[in-house]
Every structure is written in structure tokens, then in C-alpha cells.
Design a protein around this motif. Structure first.
Motif, PDB file in Angstrom:
ATOM      1  N   TRP A  71       0.840  -1.208   0.000  1.00 14.76           N
ATOM      2  CA  TRP A  71       0.000   0.000   0.000  1.00 14.76           C
ATOM      3  C   TRP A  71       0.871   1.254   0.000  1.00 14.76           C
ATOM      4  O   TRP A  71       0.655   2.177  -0.784  1.00 14.76           O
ATOM      5  N   ILE A  72       1.865   1.277   0.869  1.00 15.41           N
ATOM      6  CA  ILE A  72       2.741   2.453   0.985  1.00 15.41           C
ATOM      7  C   ILE A  72       3.552   2.660  -0.293  1.00 15.41           C
ATOM      8  O   ILE A  72       3.625   3.764  -0.826  1.00 15.41           O
ATOM      9  N   VAL A  73       4.154   1.602  -0.791  1.00  9.82           N
ATOM     10  CA  VAL A  73       4.984   1.717  -1.991  1.00  9.82           C
ATOM     11  C   VAL A  73       4.132   2.123  -3.199  1.00  9.82           C
ATOM     12  O   VAL A  73       4.549   2.964  -3.996  1.00  9.82           O
ATOM     13  N   GLU A  81      -0.297  12.390  -2.469  1.00 11.28           N
ATOM     14  CA  GLU A  81       0.029  13.531  -1.630  1.00 11.28           C
ATOM     15  C   GLU A  81      -0.587  13.398  -0.245  1.00 11.28           C
ATOM     16  O   GLU A  81      -0.501  14.297   0.563  1.00 11.28           O
ATOM     17  N   GLY A  82      -1.206  12.277   0.012  1.00  9.76           N
ATOM     18  CA  GLY A  82      -1.867  12.066   1.291  1.00  9.76           C
ATOM     19  C   GLY A  82      -0.900  11.679   2.385  1.00  9.76           C
ATOM     20  O   GLY A  82       0.299  11.525   2.178  1.00  9.76           O
ATOM     21  N   ILE A  83      -1.458  11.540   3.534  1.00  3.50           N
ATOM     22  CA  ILE A  83      -0.671  11.187   4.716  1.00  3.50           C
ATOM     23  C   ILE A  83      -1.048   9.782   5.145  1.00  3.50           C
ATOM     24  O   ILE A  83      -2.225   9.446   5.264  1.00  3.50           O
ATOM     25  N   GLY A  97       1.765  10.167  11.645  1.00  6.43           N
ATOM     26  CA  GLY A  97       1.333  10.435  10.283  1.00  6.43           C
ATOM     27  C   GLY A  97       2.562  10.641   9.423  1.00  6.43           C
ATOM     28  O   GLY A  97       3.489  11.348   9.812  1.00  6.43           O
ATOM     29  N   ILE A  98       2.598  10.004   8.263  1.00  4.78           N
ATOM     30  CA  ILE A  98       3.739  10.134   7.363  1.00  4.78           C
ATOM     31  C   ILE A  98       3.249  10.775   6.077  1.00  4.78           C
ATOM     32  O   ILE A  98       2.408  10.211   5.370  1.00  4.78           O
ATOM     33  N   ASP A  99       3.763  11.960   5.783  1.00  2.55           N
ATOM     34  CA  ASP A  99       3.440  12.643   4.537  1.00  2.55           C
ATOM     35  C   ASP A  99       4.346  12.048   3.459  1.00  2.55           C
ATOM     36  O   ASP A  99       5.534  12.368   3.377  1.00  2.55           O
ATOM     37  N   LEU A 100       3.786  11.179   2.638  1.00  2.00           N
ATOM     38  CA  LEU A 100       4.583  10.470   1.645  1.00  2.00           C
ATOM     39  C   LEU A 100       5.192  11.400   0.603  1.00  2.00           C
ATOM     40  O   LEU A 100       6.193  11.063  -0.023  1.00  2.00           O
TER      41      LEU A 100
END
Length: 121
Positions: A71-73, A81-83, A97-100
């Protein structure tokens, strides 16, 4: 006669598989492709994702299943642009929260399982 029936069944199955692949969104197709890259690992294997952010900050996201890694990759590779919001069940329910969009690089590596540790001993 049976030879033609088998050929027709094979063609129908190939057409059905093609339709199923076409129905996936770009995100789902990317996610599935990433999961396929990790097919050598069982579903219980845990991974660590190491992030490096624009400002030089580094963070390790521990104990992730390949579904979460995919999902992250997929989100990162498609320019999301989501977190990514996450609650760590191992560290007293800490939420992050990680701002990708701020991640400049990341690495994924499998964690050693208790079986791996026993094999090494």
C-alpha cells in the motif's frame, strides 16, 4: 471433439483473467504487482520500512506486513500527496502520520522471525 472443447475453455479462461486484470484501478494494479514481488515471503513475514525525509529526518516503521508495504509503496510510486496514518500496537498505541510527498527515499527489508533466529543458531 474434446480437443476443441479444451481449447475453447482455455480461451474463455484467458479472456476472463484479462477482464479481471483490466478492472483493477491503477493503484490496485500497482499494489498487486508489488505484492507479487514479495511472493517469496509468507503472509506472516514482517518488514521494516526505513524512510528518509526531505529535511534529513529518518524513521523506521517496524513490524509491517507485505500488504501494508505494498500500500505504501504503491501510494508513493503513484505520487500520492496524502498522509499515511499509523498506530503502533507495539508501542502503547502511538499514532504517527507520514506525509509520503516529503519522503525522498525509502527501503524495505524483511525482519528476522523467531524461526530465522533459530536457524541461525
Amino acid at each position: 471433439m474434446k480437443l476443441f472443447e479444451k481449447k475453447k475453455k482455455a480461451e474463455n479462461m484467458a479472456a476472463k483473467e484479462l477482464e479481471e486484470k483490466e478492472e483493477l484501478s491503477p493503484f490496485e494494479a500497482t499494489k498487486q504487482r508489488i505484492i507479487d514481488y514479495y511472493s517469496d515471503f509468507n503472509d506472516e513475514q514482517l518488514f521494516t520500512i526505513h524512510f528518509v525525509f526531505e529535511k534529513g529526518v529518518e524513521y523506521d516503521l517496524l513490524h509491517q506486513f507485505k500488504e501494508t508495504v505494498a500500500w505504501i509503496v504503491a501510494q508513493k510510486s503513484l505520487g500520492a500527496e496524502g498522509i499515511f496514518q499509523y498506530t503502533d500496537q507495539y508501542a502503547e498505541k502511538i499514532g504517527i502520520g507520514i506525509d509520503l510527498s516529503k519522503v525522498i527515499t525509502y527501503t524495505v527489508k524483511p525482519e528476522e522471525t523467531s524461526k530465522d533466529e533459530e536457524d541461525a543458531a
